[in-house]
Motif scaffolding. Structure first.
Motif, PDB file in Angstrom:
ATOM      1  N   VAL A 153      10.080 -39.381  97.641  1.00  0.00           N
ATOM      2  CA  VAL A 153       9.237 -38.286  98.880  1.00  0.00           C
ATOM      3  C   VAL A 153      10.332 -38.099  99.285  1.00  0.00           C
ATOM      4  CG1 VAL A 153       8.174 -37.723 100.899  1.00  0.00           C
ATOM      5  CG2 VAL A 153       7.019 -39.491  99.146  1.00  0.00           C
ATOM      6  N   GLU A 154      11.062 -36.242  99.902  1.00  0.00           N
ATOM      7  CA  GLU A 154      11.544 -35.190 100.540  1.00  0.00           C
ATOM      8  C   GLU A 154      11.290 -35.327 102.055  1.00  0.00           C
ATOM      9  OE1 GLU A 154      14.107 -33.758  96.396  1.00  0.00           O
ATOM     10  OE2 GLU A 154      12.900 -32.511  98.499  1.00  0.00           O
ATOM     11  N   ARG A 155      12.037 -35.482 102.410  1.00  0.00           N
ATOM     12  CA  ARG A 155      11.195 -35.559 104.254  1.00  0.00           C
ATOM     13  C   ARG A 155      11.889 -34.301 105.360  1.00  0.00           C
ATOM     14  NH1 ARG A 155      11.373 -40.138 102.789  1.00  0.00           N
ATOM     15  NH2 ARG A 155      13.260 -40.559 102.758  1.00  0.00           N
ATOM     16  N   ARG A 156      11.533 -33.491 105.769  1.00  0.00           N
ATOM     17  CA  ARG A 156      12.601 -32.641 106.747  1.00  0.00           C
ATOM     18  C   ARG A 156      11.466 -31.845 107.648  1.00  0.00           C
ATOM     19  NH1 ARG A 156      12.401 -31.540 100.585  1.00  0.00           N
ATOM     20  NH2 ARG A 156      14.258 -30.405 100.021  1.00  0.00           N
ATOM     21  N   ILE A 157      12.474 -31.840 108.780  1.00  0.00           N
ATOM     22  CA  ILE A 157      11.503 -31.262 110.362  1.00  0.00           C
ATOM     23  C   ILE A 157      11.629 -30.016 110.618  1.00  0.00           C
ATOM     24  CG2 ILE A 157      12.241 -30.773 112.310  1.00  0.00           C
ATOM     25  CD1 ILE A 157      11.221 -33.827 111.652  1.00  0.00           C
ATOM     26  N   VAL A 158      10.218 -29.506 110.625  1.00  0.00           N
ATOM     27  CA  VAL A 158       9.775 -27.912 110.042  1.00  0.00           C
ATOM     28  C   VAL A 158       9.739 -27.929 111.974  1.00  0.00           C
ATOM     29  CG1 VAL A 158       8.592 -26.078 109.745  1.00  0.00           C
ATOM     30  CG2 VAL A 158       9.345 -27.702 108.007  1.00  0.00           C
ATOM     31  N   GLU A 159      10.536 -26.408 112.274  1.00  0.00           N
ATOM     32  CA  GLU A 159       9.849 -26.064 113.691  1.00  0.00           C
ATOM     33  C   GLU A 159       9.014 -24.709 113.536  1.00  0.00           C
ATOM     34  OE1 GLU A 159      12.072 -25.486 116.833  1.00  0.00           O
ATOM     35  OE2 GLU A 159      13.655 -26.896 116.638  1.00  0.00           O
ATOM     36  N   GLY A 217      12.566 -26.247 105.842  1.00  0.00           N
ATOM     37  CA  GLY A 217      13.052 -27.474 106.779  1.00  0.00           C
ATOM     38  C   GLY A 217      14.506 -27.578 106.494  1.00  0.00           C
ATOM     39  N   GLN A 218      14.724 -28.645 107.460  1.00  0.00           N
ATOM     40  CA  GLN A 218      15.887 -29.731 108.060  1.00  0.00           C
ATOM     41  C   GLN A 218      15.773 -31.117 107.473  1.00  0.00           C
ATOM     42  OE1 GLN A 218      19.080 -28.066 108.168  1.00  0.00           O
ATOM     43  NE2 GLN A 218      20.090 -30.020 107.267  1.00  0.00           N
ATOM     44  N   VAL A 250       6.638 -32.989 103.744  1.00  0.00           N
ATOM     45  CA  VAL A 250       7.287 -34.073 102.737  1.00  0.00           C
ATOM     46  C   VAL A 250       7.119 -33.146 101.807  1.00  0.00           C
ATOM     47  CG1 VAL A 250       6.077 -36.079 104.092  1.00  0.00           C
ATOM     48  CG2 VAL A 250       5.020 -34.840 102.861  1.00  0.00           C
ATOM     49  N   THR A 251       7.414 -33.494 100.084  1.00  0.00           N
ATOM     50  CA  THR A 251       7.552 -33.019  99.336  1.00  0.00           C
ATOM     51  C   THR A 251       7.219 -34.441  98.423  1.00  0.00           C
ATOM     52  OG1 THR A 251       8.360 -30.815  99.833  1.00  0.00           O
ATOM     53  CG2 THR A 251       8.534 -31.632  96.994  1.00  0.00           C
ATOM     54  N   TYR A 252       6.720 -34.336  96.861  1.00  0.00           N
ATOM     55  CA  TYR A 252       6.215 -35.292  96.285  1.00  0.00           C
ATOM     56  C   TYR A 252       7.603 -34.782  94.859  1.00  0.00           C
ATOM     57  CZ  TYR A 252       3.596 -37.943  99.884  1.00  0.00           C
ATOM     58  OH  TYR A 252       2.854 -38.049 100.371  1.00  0.00           O
ATOM     59  N   THR A 253       8.167 -36.004  94.573  1.00  0.00           N
ATOM     60  CA  THR A 253       9.446 -35.060  93.636  1.00  0.00           C
ATOM     61  C   THR A 253       9.040 -35.617  92.262  1.00  0.00           C
ATOM     62  OG1 THR A 253      11.151 -36.873  94.141  1.00  0.00           O
ATOM     63  CG2 THR A 253      11.786 -34.890  95.332  1.00  0.00           C
ATOM     64  N   SER A 254       8.236 -37.084  92.811  1.00  0.00           N
ATOM     65  CA  SER A 254       7.293 -37.928  91.327  1.00  0.00           C
ATOM     66  C   SER A 254       6.342 -38.117  92.255  1.00  0.00           C
ATOM     67  CB  SER A 254       8.293 -38.641  90.620  1.00  0.00           C
ATOM     68  OG  SER A 254       9.157 -39.314  91.313  1.00  0.00           O
ATOM     69  N   GLY A 255       5.924 -38.686  90.780  1.00  0.00           N
ATOM     70  CA  GLY A 255       4.828 -40.030  90.342  1.00  0.00           C
ATOM     71  C   GLY A 255       3.234 -39.280  91.023  1.00  0.00           C
ATOM     72  N   GLY A 256       2.334 -39.561  91.123  1.00  0.00           N
ATOM     73  CA  GLY A 256       0.769 -39.273  91.335  1.00  0.00           C
ATOM     74  C   GLY A 256       0.781 -38.210  89.590  1.00  0.00           C
ATOM     75  N   SER A 257      -0.300 -37.369  90.274  1.00  0.00           N
ATOM     76  CA  SER A 257      -0.736 -36.128  88.454  1.00  0.00           C
ATOM     77  C   SER A 257      -0.324 -35.113  89.631  1.00  0.00           C
ATOM     78  CB  SER A 257      -2.472 -36.691  88.933  1.00  0.00           C
ATOM     79  OG  SER A 257      -2.766 -37.433  88.677  1.00  0.00           O
ATOM     80  N   THR A 258       0.371 -34.393  90.583  1.00  0.00           N
ATOM     81  CA  THR A 258       0.643 -33.395  90.288  1.00  0.00           C
ATOM     82  C   THR A 258       2.343 -33.532  91.639  1.00  0.00           C
ATOM     83  OG1 THR A 258      -1.049 -32.975  92.760  1.00  0.00           O
ATOM     84  CG2 THR A 258      -1.386 -32.420  90.582  1.00  0.00           C
ATOM     85  N   GLU A 293      16.644 -37.022 111.364  1.00  0.00           N
ATOM     86  CA  GLU A 293      15.405 -36.442 112.298  1.00  0.00           C
ATOM     87  C   GLU A 293      14.043 -36.382 111.337  1.00  0.00           C
ATOM     88  OE1 GLU A 293      14.160 -33.238 115.666  1.00  0.00           O
ATOM     89  OE2 GLU A 293      15.634 -32.721 114.417  1.00  0.00           O
ATOM     90  N   ALA A 294      14.390 -35.951 110.275  1.00  0.00           N
ATOM     91  CA  ALA A 294      13.556 -36.034 109.101  1.00  0.00           C
ATOM     92  C   ALA A 294      12.960 -37.668 109.407  1.00  0.00           C
ATOM     93  CB  ALA A 294      13.103 -35.451 108.260  1.00  0.00           C
TER      94      ALA A 294
END
Length: 230
Positions: free
Chosen positions: A141-147, A36-37, A156-164, A41-42
């Motif tokens: 959180v990393e955010r990307r637009i996906v068509e 994604g980009q 969205v991709t969680y780069t840190s935090g939480g259990s996973t 926009e994201a």
């Protein structure tokens, strides 16, 4: 002895069959994580989702209580940053500022450390299934637009935090930017792109808007006893 060996053999065959089914299912159903980009926009789509769900009300909510899938119940004191985790067998207070200050209030089990660790894991998972859309603009959180098939989704991709950390979710929204579902690429599930529906949205007492019914493969995951306090 022969009966025991026969039972163990049956169990072994069943486990091997289950592993084979999971492997075959993963091969045929698993999807690759889409590219994604990143950029304005994201971020704009994420902000529209937060606006639709009244993010300001979520930020101002002081207490959230709910039961997840009829198993665990929570009283989350957001303003004070602690949570009471309850089941039929135990009651634990988690200090979200410092887990080492957490304590077991009551329990039918003997290992307090293990119970606290499992309560942390359960809270991280079960609160995510409650408030995941409100986390879209967090720093981790990393955010990307996906068509996809002519429609735009928010990956969205969680780069840190939480259990996973490292898990990714592709959100699909309706014409009002309210989430309808997400596809998951998570470490605990071998099938990439598994879809979860987010339905039955309600406005709570504090004004935040929450989905009270999720489903995966048609299996419901219900949020009950939901109450919020501003």
């Amino acid at each position: 002895m022969k009966l025991l060996l026969k039972i163990l053999k049956v169990i072994g065959i069943a486990l091997l069959s289950l592993i084979l089914i999971i492997t075959i299912t993963s091969y045929f159903l698993s999807e690759e994580l889409p590219e994604g980009q990143q950029g304005a926009e994201a971020d704009k789509l994420a902000q529209k989702i937060l606006e639709e769900l009244n993010y300001e009300a979520f930020e101002n909510t002081k207490v959230i209580s709910w039961t997840f899938a009829g198993i665990h119940s929570y009283e989350w004191y957001k303003a004070e940053n602690f949570v009471i985790v309850k089941s039929d067998d135990y009651k634990v207070k988690l200090d979200l500022n410092d887990y080492s200050n957490s304590e077991v209030i009551s329990s039918k089990k003997s290992n307090d450390d293990k119970l606290i660790k499992s309560s942390i894991k359960n809270f991280n998972n079960d609160s995510f299934w409650l408030i995941a859309p409100y986390k879209l603009m967090e720093d981790s959180v990393e955010r990307r637009i996906v068509e996809e098939n002519g429609d735009k989704g928010l990956l969205v991709t969680y780069t840190s935090g939480g259990s996973t950390p490292g898990d990714s979710y592709l959100w699909k929204v309706d014409e009002n930017n309210k989430p309808e579902s997400f596809k998951m690429w998570v470490s605990i599930i071998p099938v990439g792109g598994l879809e979860a529906k987010w339905k039955d949205w309600v406005e709570t007492q504090s004004g935040m808007i929450v989905s009270t019914k999720k489903s995966v493969f048609g299996i419901p995951i219900d949020i009950t006893n939901l109450e919020t306090k501003p």
